[in-house]
Scaffold this motif. Structure first.
Motif, mmCIF file in Angstrom:
data_model
loop_
_atom_site.group_PDB
_atom_site.id
_atom_site.type_symbol
_atom_site.label_atom_id
_atom_site.label_comp_id
_atom_site.label_asym_id
_atom_site.label_seq_id
_atom_site.Cartn_x
_atom_site.Cartn_y
_atom_site.Cartn_z
ATOM 1 N N LEU A 223 8.376 41.683 -0.362
ATOM 2 C CA LEU A 223 7.956 41.328 0.996
ATOM 3 C C LEU A 223 9.155 41.380 1.942
ATOM 4 O O LEU A 223 9.062 41.871 3.065
ATOM 5 N N ALA B 163 -1.258 36.177 -0.447
ATOM 6 C CA ALA B 163 -0.553 34.980 -0.912
ATOM 7 C C ALA B 163 -0.462 33.956 0.218
ATOM 8 O O ALA B 163 0.071 34.251 1.288
ATOM 9 N N TRP C 11 14.523 36.530 7.519
ATOM 10 C CA TRP C 11 14.526 37.945 7.147
ATOM 11 C C TRP C 11 14.308 38.821 8.373
ATOM 12 O O TRP C 11 14.796 39.937 8.455
ATOM 13 N N GLU D 255 12.857 34.860 -4.291
ATOM 14 C CA GLU D 255 12.865 35.325 -2.904
ATOM 15 C C GLU D 255 11.640 36.203 -2.679
ATOM 16 O O GLU D 255 11.744 37.413 -2.497
ATOM 17 N N CYS D 256 10.484 35.588 -2.772
ATOM 18 C CA CYS D 256 9.241 36.359 -2.690
ATOM 19 C C CYS D 256 8.113 35.403 -2.331
ATOM 20 O O CYS D 256 8.348 34.226 -2.074
ATOM 21 N N GLU D 257 6.895 35.924 -2.308
ATOM 22 C CA GLU D 257 5.750 35.093 -2.009
ATOM 23 C C GLU D 257 5.652 33.966 -3.038
ATOM 24 O O GLU D 257 5.974 34.156 -4.209
ATOM 25 N N TRP D 258 5.173 32.809 -2.604
ATOM 26 C CA TRP D 258 5.054 31.661 -3.503
ATOM 27 C C TRP D 258 4.311 32.037 -4.782
ATOM 28 O O TRP D 258 4.751 31.716 -5.889
ATOM 29 N N SER D 259 3.198 32.726 -4.637
ATOM 30 C CA SER D 259 2.370 32.986 -5.812
ATOM 31 C C SER D 259 3.008 33.987 -6.771
ATOM 32 O O SER D 259 2.629 34.047 -7.938
ATOM 33 N N CYS D 260 3.991 34.750 -6.307
ATOM 34 C CA CYS D 260 4.680 35.704 -7.179
ATOM 35 C C CYS D 260 5.942 35.091 -7.787
ATOM 36 O O CYS D 260 6.528 35.669 -8.705
ATOM 37 N N GLN E 134 4.357 32.346 6.888
ATOM 38 C CA GLN E 134 5.324 31.280 7.152
ATOM 39 C C GLN E 134 6.691 31.648 6.587
ATOM 40 O O GLN E 134 7.725 31.372 7.191
ATOM 41 N N GLN E 135 6.699 32.292 5.414
ATOM 42 C CA GLN E 135 7.976 32.717 4.841
ATOM 43 C C GLN E 135 8.654 33.733 5.745
ATOM 44 O O GLN E 135 9.862 33.678 5.969
ATOM 45 N N PRO F 208 9.788 28.910 -2.477
ATOM 46 C CA PRO F 208 9.558 28.934 -3.932
ATOM 47 C C PRO F 208 10.589 28.169 -4.755
ATOM 48 O O PRO F 208 10.400 28.019 -5.960
ATOM 49 N N THR G 231 6.555 23.808 2.728
ATOM 50 C CA THR G 231 7.543 24.768 3.238
ATOM 51 C C THR G 231 7.290 26.179 2.710
ATOM 52 O O THR G 231 7.832 27.141 3.223
ATOM 53 N N PHE G 232 6.500 26.282 1.637
ATOM 54 C CA PHE G 232 6.279 27.553 0.924
ATOM 55 C C PHE G 232 7.595 28.142 0.406
ATOM 56 O O PHE G 232 7.682 29.343 0.140
#
Lengths: 447, 325
Positions: free
Chosen positions: B86, B107, B119, A325-330, B112-113, A283, A280-281
């Motif tokens: 983002l 990333a 958003w 609430e950000c990119e998975w890697s962050c 997908q996010q 986080p 789902t990505f």
């Protein structure tokens, strides 16, 4: 500082008559609680001064003890405070939590552990027992003020660099040896750092698909293998935090068979969730150690059932919304757990028939208190014992809504999930901090 | 189809529809006026968190040929290092009424996010996310492969998959979103995929993938595959102990002049593909890159057509493209 909830017998916490509670799921009985102590048990008790609590169809367990909680204070009060974290603990049925050392400043001095301990006493929702850092600043270079923390008012017995691994083998050996002075224990976050550089999730078929850097099982297992051998070599005890893989289970089982003094912990989320959720990505599912596979989940459940894993520790790790609430890697690693742990254990281990309620008391109260040498906690529900009690309605059904949690953290991986059971009441040293599933007042000895 | 996030979830019919649409879009590129009015008044944002001039100008060209307004937003480096999330970046663009967001991000999962968090409500096109997927690259490669076969067989491309074709993909599979997207799409379209890589540059879990794994490029090429695709070796891999030296990499996993000569000697019809930019002399020798087998420039041209097709299909929601074109 006012009176100590730990000496609560001196404080008037009133009389409470808990009726028809099913103690350990074995015996339906009444319990009379007077000024912090269980004074009578039996059927049809009465006490005209006592407030009656109807506990019929509820399981009574000794107050839960979490060997692994992040309260975030001092330093990250935006994520959690001792006040909010201990409210969450009370709602989850915990009468004691061990607060991990990775605060800011790090709990590597007597001053910081006494601060956290004092904040816990002042809050009065649950007992807060600080964990001390093994190394200064969690940097893995020099031993922290271990002795000073041990003899401080916080009486620290558990030391951990959790969040980071004590990866230097010589330093780990020294720490294991040194804490023998006062019967302490080192709780290891088993993660070989070089094998997990920039690691984002379990390394396996899902990480292959998603192109996320893998956190291989071997990075956990190699450290556990080393540390059980070190513990054997120097005759110390070692505790393994949040064990997450099938291979780790096999190593701990092997070590116990050899008589090595090792204890192991598993988190609720590693009992239920797998790395498939990372697809789902979202986080909210990012955690360290990462969610593993179905096979690992089956292995850790079986290991709890056969006693290889000794305790369930929540690794409650609240984070502010923006850190998730950000990119998975962050995103930050970690998930909340205090308010859902007992339901997850009920769902994954009791409902499945793997363990009994008596076992739940052992893995969530008795043994964690023993590992941390915490007196007055994890005691049996018997006359003369301190009244740390949780009443749990196993038939209730809860749909998890993180917005309703007492924790500041909204990062519950169970959001929207329906879990069985509900904590109805928590007695902390004879005082109901939770009744009818709602927070009441803190212990009168607080503040 | 509201978004294009991956090839893993594309059905065969969807993929063929995109390719057929792209073939018709290619005809537009052959006309003196290379423009269709299809997306007039629509706004496409190219949101690039990673440098990629090639992919950005390909999307930009595609959008402009469809008469869309194009905004290029280059947020170099990660959004976090910029201090803007983002979410904020995406919502800022939405406030400008973007109809589609083409996103390139370092990333995995960022597109997908955007598509699933609520958003924004624009169509999201993944222009490459981390090591995860790069669906339009795979689609343009599939278009090139279809073209390659039809040219040899003298048949039409329309409506066809890649059934029975064999594609060798060589290089850094571990860090490659191109490899992943190609593997899923080529399988969906009926082709066979062989990955050739040093074991250090294959992910754990690769055994679950629908691809054959070999370590020996000569062995793979001896099967006279329909195409061999060389992946770019990132310079930073040199220093991370993935392989001992550039020279050894080129010798074992590069398309050397000797390997090219062997293909010629075998009379193979193997096309040579590369997603670019190429490291000449490393994963591909100059003679191979410049040989008649090379489809590198066809891939670039097809990239514009495929991206036109994707933008068109996502933004018009018209699944019977033929009636318009």
């Amino acid at each position: 500082m006012s009176q100590d909830p730990q000496q609560a017998t001196a404080v008037d916490t009133g009389s409470w008559l808990v009726c028809q509670a099913n103690v350990l799921g074995e015996t339906v009985t009444d319990l009379l609680i007077v000024d912090g102590v269980i004074t009578q048990m039996g059927t049809e008790l009465s006490d005209e001064n006592a407030t009656v609590i109807d506990a019929s169809h509820q399981i009574a367990l000794p107050g839960l003890v979490d060997i692994h909680t992040h309260l975030r204070e001092p330093g990250r009060e935006d994520a959690e405070t001792v006040e909010t974290g201990t409210r969450a603990a009370a709602k989850g049925g915990y009468t004691a939590v061990f607060a991990m050392a990775n605060s800011n400043p790090v709990a590597d001095t007597a001053g910081v552990v006494e601060q956290v301990w004092g904040l816990g006493r002042a809050a009065g929702w649950t007992q807060v027992q600080p964990i001390g850092a093994v190394t200064v600043g969690l940097e893995g270079k020099n031993l922290s003020e271990i002795g000073a923390m041990a003899e401080s008012r916080a009486q620290v017995r558990v030391f951990s660099d959790d969040g980071k691994c004590v990866h230097d083998p010589l330093l780990m050996r020294r720490a294991l040896e040194y804490v023998k002075t006062f019967d302490g224990v080192v709780a290891q976050h088993a993660q070989e750092p070089r094998l997990t550089e920039d690691a984002q999730m379990n390394e396996g078929s899902v990480s292959a698909d998603l192109g996320l850097a893998g956190w291989p099982a071997v990075a956990e297992e190699s450290i556990i293998a080393r540390d059980v051998l070190l513990a054997q070599h120097v005759g110390s005890r070692v505790h393994i935090c949040h064990l997450s893989t099938k291979g780790s289970v096999e190593l701990v089982r092997w070590a116990k068979q050899r008589g090595i003094d090792v204890t192991a912990e598993v988190t609720p989320h590693h009992l239920l969730l797998t790395d498939e959720l990372v697809r789902t990505f979202d986080p909210v599912f990012k955690v360290n150690p990462p969610l593993r596979t179905d096979e690992d989940v089956a292995a850790v459940r079986a290991a709890v059932a056969d006693g290889t894993i000794d305790v369930v520790g929540t690794d409650h790790a609240p984070h502010p919304r923006e850190d998730k609430e950000c990119e998975w890697s962050c995103a930050a690693m970690g998930m909340t757990g205090l308010e859902t742990a007992l339901s997850v254990v009920h769902h994954t281990l009791v409902e499945t028939g793997a363990i009994s309620w008596r076992d739940v008391a052992r893995i969530m109260s008795q043994t964690p208190a023993q590992i941390g040498r915490l007196e007055g906690q994890g005691r049996p529900l018997e006359v003369g014992e301190p009244a740390n009690i949780v009443l749990f309605d196993p038939a209730a059904v809860t749909t998890v809504d993180p917005e309703k949690h007492a924790s500041k953290g909204r990062n519950s991986p169970y959001k929207g999930l329906t879990l069985p059971g509900s904590v109805r009441a928590t007695f902390f040293k004879g005082h109901p901090v939770v009744l009818d599933g709602e927070l009441m007042r803190p212990h009168p000895a607080a503040r | 189809m509201k978004h294009l996030l991956s090839t893993k979830n594309l059905t065969r019919d969807q993929a063929i529809e995109i390719l057929d649409t792209a073939d018709r879009m290619a005809d537009v590129g052959q006309q003196s006026v290379k423009k269709l009015p299809a997306l007039r008044g629509r706004t496409v944002v190219n949101l690039f968190f990673e440098d990629s001039t090639r992919t950005r100008i390909s999307f930009e060209t595609a959008a402009k040929r469809l008469s869309a307004d194009v905004i290029n937003f280059s947020a170099k480096g990660s959004s976090v290092s910029k201090g803007e999330s983002l979410k904020d970046t995406a919502q800022t663009l939405m406030a400008m009424e973007a109809d589609a967001v083409v996103i390139r991000h370092g990333a995995s999962g960022a597109p997908q996010q955007l598509a699933t968090t609520g958003w924004i409500d624009a169509a999201v096109l993944n222009a490459g996310d981390g090591k995860h997927e790069h669906p339009t690259q795979a689609l343009l490669d599939a278009m090139t492969l279809r073209e390659h076969r039809s040219k040899l067989a003298g048949t039409a491309t329309t409506g066809t998959g890649l059934d029975g074709m064999h594609v060798v993909i060589a290089g850094d599979i571990l860090h490659s979103r191109v490899a992943r997207s190609n593997m899923w799409l080529l399988n969906t379209l009926g082709a066979r995929v062989t990955f050739v890589a040093p074991p250090t540059l294959l992910p754990v879990g690769v055994e679950h993938w629908p691809a054959r794994i070999v370590f020996d490029l000569d062995q793979a090429l001896a099967q006279n595959p329909d195409a061999v695709m060389l992946l770019r070796v990132q310079r930073e891999r040199m220093h991370a102990a993935f392989f001992p030296s550039e020279a050894e990499y080129a010798r074992w996993w590069g398309l050397t002049p000797e390997r090219l000569a062997a293909l010629d000697a075998a009379g193979a019809t193997t096309a040579i593909m590369h997603p670019g930019p190429m490291n000449r002399g490393l994963e591909i020798s100059s003679v191979a890159a410049d040989s008649p087998r090379s489809t590198v420039l066809r891939q670039v041209a097809n990239g514009v057509s495929v991206r036109m097709a994707c933008l068109y299909l996502l933004l018009t929601g018209d699944n019977s493209a033929a009636q318009v074109l």
